[in-house]
Design a protein around this motif. Sequence first.
Motif, PDB file in Angstrom:
ATOM      1  N   SER A 178       0.810  -1.224   0.000  1.00 21.48           N
ATOM      2  CA  SER A 178       0.000   0.000   0.000  1.00 21.48           C
ATOM      3  C   SER A 178       0.843   1.273   0.000  1.00 21.48           C
ATOM      4  O   SER A 178       0.296   2.345  -0.227  1.00 21.48           O
ATOM      5  CB  SER A 178      -0.960   0.009   1.185  1.00 21.48           C
ATOM      6  OG  SER A 178      -0.244  -0.026   2.401  1.00 21.48           O
ATOM      7  N   THR A 194     -13.528   2.740   1.527  1.00 16.03           N
ATOM      8  CA  THR A 194     -13.472   2.955   0.067  1.00 16.03           C
ATOM      9  C   THR A 194     -14.818   2.598  -0.568  1.00 16.03           C
ATOM     10  O   THR A 194     -15.164   3.135  -1.625  1.00 16.03           O
ATOM     11  CB  THR A 194     -12.350   2.154  -0.638  1.00 16.03           C
ATOM     12  OG1 THR A 194     -12.505   0.760  -0.355  1.00 16.03           O
ATOM     13  CG2 THR A 194     -10.969   2.614  -0.182  1.00 16.03           C
ATOM     14  N   GLY A 235      -6.109  10.732  -0.659  1.00 15.87           N
ATOM     15  CA  GLY A 235      -6.460   9.727  -1.646  1.00 15.87           C
ATOM     16  C   GLY A 235      -7.932   9.717  -2.034  1.00 15.87           C
ATOM     17  O   GLY A 235      -8.631  10.736  -1.951  1.00 15.87           O
ATOM     18  N   SER A 242      -3.810   8.002  -6.043  1.00 19.16           N
ATOM     19  CA  SER A 242      -3.535   6.708  -5.427  1.00 19.16           C
ATOM     20  C   SER A 242      -3.723   5.584  -6.426  1.00 19.16           C
ATOM     21  O   SER A 242      -4.179   5.793  -7.560  1.00 19.16           O
ATOM     22  CB  SER A 242      -4.443   6.502  -4.221  1.00 19.16           C
ATOM     23  OG  SER A 242      -5.677   5.950  -4.619  1.00 19.16           O
ATOM     24  N   GLU A 296      -5.845   3.286  -5.957  1.00 14.43           N
ATOM     25  CA  GLU A 296      -7.259   2.917  -5.952  1.00 14.43           C
ATOM     26  C   GLU A 296      -7.850   3.311  -7.307  1.00 14.43           C
ATOM     27  O   GLU A 296      -7.729   4.461  -7.753  1.00 14.43           O
ATOM     28  CB  GLU A 296      -7.979   3.622  -4.793  1.00 14.43           C
ATOM     29  CG  GLU A 296      -9.459   3.310  -4.671  1.00 14.43           C
ATOM     30  CD  GLU A 296      -9.748   1.871  -4.224  1.00 14.43           C
ATOM     31  OE1 GLU A 296      -8.806   1.099  -3.952  1.00 14.43           O
ATOM     32  OE2 GLU A 296     -10.944   1.513  -4.161  1.00 14.43           O
ATOM     33  N   ARG A 338      -1.660   3.602  -1.717  1.00 22.86           N
ATOM     34  CA  ARG A 338      -3.100   3.357  -1.509  1.00 22.86           C
ATOM     35  C   ARG A 338      -3.351   2.996  -0.052  1.00 22.86           C
ATOM     36  O   ARG A 338      -4.015   2.018   0.277  1.00 22.86           O
ATOM     37  CB  ARG A 338      -3.614   2.239  -2.431  1.00 22.86           C
ATOM     38  CG  ARG A 338      -2.806   0.960  -2.356  1.00 22.86           C
ATOM     39  CD  ARG A 338      -3.366  -0.143  -3.250  1.00 22.86           C
ATOM     40  NE  ARG A 338      -2.455  -1.273  -3.288  1.00 22.86           N
ATOM     41  CZ  ARG A 338      -2.368  -2.222  -2.368  1.00 22.86           C
ATOM     42  NH1 ARG A 338      -3.159  -2.205  -1.304  1.00 22.86           N
ATOM     43  NH2 ARG A 338      -1.493  -3.200  -2.489  1.00 22.86           N
TER      44      ARG A 338
END
Lengths: 318, 318
Positions: free
Chosen positions: A22, B149, B233, B260, B262, B283
Motif C-alpha cells: 500500500s 473505500t 487519496g 492513489s 485505488e 493506496r
Amino acid sequence: GDDEAARAAAARQATLTKPPGSLGRLEEIAIFLARWQGRAQPVLERVEILVFAGSHGVAARGVSAFPAEVTQQMVANFAAGGAAINQLAGVAGARLSVIPLDVERPTGDFTCGPAMSETAFIHSVRAGFEAVRADADLVCLGEMGIANTTAAAALAAALFGGAGEGWVGRGTGVDDAGLTRKADVVNAALAFHGGALADPLAALRLVGGRELAAMFGAALAARRLRIPLLIDGFVCTAAVAPLARLAGHGLAHALAGHVSAEAAHRRLLEELGLAPLVDLGMRLGEGSGAAVAVLLLRAALACHNGMATFAQAGVAGG
Amino acid sequence: GDDEAARAAAARQATLTKPPGSLGRLEEIAIFLARWQGRAQPVLERVEILVFAGSHGVAARGVSAFPAEVTQQMVANFAAGGAAINQLAGVAGARLSVIPLDVERPTGDFTCGPAMSETAFIHSVRAGFEAVRADADLVCLGEMGIANTTAAAALAAALFGGAGEGWVGRGTGVDDAGLTRKADVVNAALAFHGGALADPLAALRLVGGRELAAMFGAALAARRLRIPLLIDGFVCTAAVAPLARLAGHGLAHALAGHVSAEAAHRRLLEELGLAPLVDLGMRLGEGSGAAVAVLLLRAALACHNGMATFAQAGVAGG
C-alpha cells in the motif's frame, strides 16, 4: 547489489502495519536502497549532491536562450547560495558540491571536431569519479552548462539513434528558430562524426561535454563503491546512459529522480527502462529534480525504518 | 483567494535566477500558497495533518480485506506513533492529530438505510470544522476506516453518476469476489436511496461515513479561514467533492496531494479538475499521500523564498 539485504528489506516491509504494497513505490525505494547500501535498514545520513559545470563550443551557434557567460555567473551563484539547488539541497538535507570543469575554456564545436581531446575527456571523467566519497549513502548528480541540452541531444542520438529533431527540446527556453538551430547542430554532428559515435565512450567524448563526462565518471564511481545513485534531468540522463550501453545492468544502481519538461527526457528514460519518481514539469537542471526526489527517499525510509510491525502494534493482519 | 498576493508571488518568481517557468509546478505551488495564505512569501511553519477515523456498517458485508476492528487498532497505533502517517508527518515537519469519531459505533448499513442520522452527520461535520486551527499555514486531510473505500465509491457515484463497477477498487486488497461485493453494495445503495442522492450534502450523509463528513467539515473550515488545503487519496477526495458540487470553485483552495492506486481516484480527480502532485502507487490512506506532497510544497517555498534574484546574483537574463 546485495540480494540478501534486498530480501530482508522486503521481508520487513511485509510485517509493517499497512496492507501489503500500500505504500507503492515508497516500498520499492526502500528495497532498492537496501540492495545498494547492503543493509536491510538503509539510511540517508550522508547525501551528496554533485553539480558539475562546463562550457560548450556549440553555444556560439545560438542554441541557448542565455549567453554563454551565464555558466560562470551561475557557478558564482551556487557558491553564494542563491540558486535553486542551494535551497533544495537544504530542504533535502544534502551536502552540495559544485565542481566547475575549466568553465573558462569551452569544449570544441562538435559539429566540426571533437568536443574534447582524449586528455580533456579523461580529466573530466576522473574529476567526476574522484568527487564521489566512499562514505556517501546516496549520490545525486546535476549539471550547469549553457548549451548542454544540445550536447545531450547529440549524445542521445548517437547512443539510441534517430535524427536531431527527435532529441532536441527548448532547454532554458529557445524559440522555434533556436529549436531548429539545435536540431541542425545535432544533425551536423551526427554527419561529421559518423561511425565513430557507435562506441558509447567515444560518443561521450566527441559530442558530450566536460560536465557530462564528469557525471559519467561519478556514476561509475558510485557503482564501484556500491552507492545508490539518483539521476536528474535530460542532460544528466544522457551523460550516464553510456553506462547502460556498455553493460546491460550498468545503471541498475540508479533511480531516475524525475522526468523533466525537456521534450526528449521521457523518451530517453524509456530507452533506459527508468521510471521517474517525480513529474512536476521542471526543466532547470542543477540536480534540482534529483534533490526533490531525495525527499521521497526520505519518506520511504522513514516508513521502512520507523513503522511498527503488526505484532508490535497488536493490529490484525488482512 | 488573494489575487494581489498571487500576482506578487508570480512577479517574484520572474526575478529569480532560473529560466522562467523552469521550476514547473514548484512555481505554481508557490503562487497557489501565496494566494491562499494572502502573502507573497508564504510559509509552512504550522502544517496540520488531521486524520479522522470512523467505522462503517457496510464492513459487515465483506467489502474489506481487513476485519472491522482494525480501525480501532490503527487508532491505537497512531497514538503509539507506529503507523506510516506518524513517520511521514515527522519527515514533513507536520503536527499530526488523530480524531476518532465514535469508532466503537459503526454507521448504518447504507444499502438499506441512511449511514448517519441528521444529528450524527452534523456532529461529524462539526468535529471536522472545529479541528482546523485558525493559525494553520496548511491543512492536510486523511482518514482511517475499514470499508470506507466502499462508502467513498457510493458517494462518488452519487455525485458524478455511473454504476458501482466504475467507482470501486481493491482498497486494502480485496480479491475479485470482494470487488464484486463492493460494486453490488454500491449499486444497492444507489437503488435504495435513489433521488435523495441528488443533493450533495444528503449524499454525504446517506452513503458516506463519519470520517468523510468530518473531512468535508475541515475542508469547509479551511476555506472560511483561507487556509490552503492538501487532500489525500480516493476516500478523502470523495469526502470533499460535495464542496465542488455545491459551488463551482468550492475546492479552489485545495491541491491534490497524490493520485492513489485505488482504481477510481484518477477519474475522481479528473471530474474535479485536480492534478495530483505525486503518483507513486500509494493506496494507504491515513493522509499519507498528502504528507508526502507536503515535502514538495516545502521544496517549492524554499526556492520561492530563498533564491537570489538575477540582480542580486549578477546573472544575465535570457
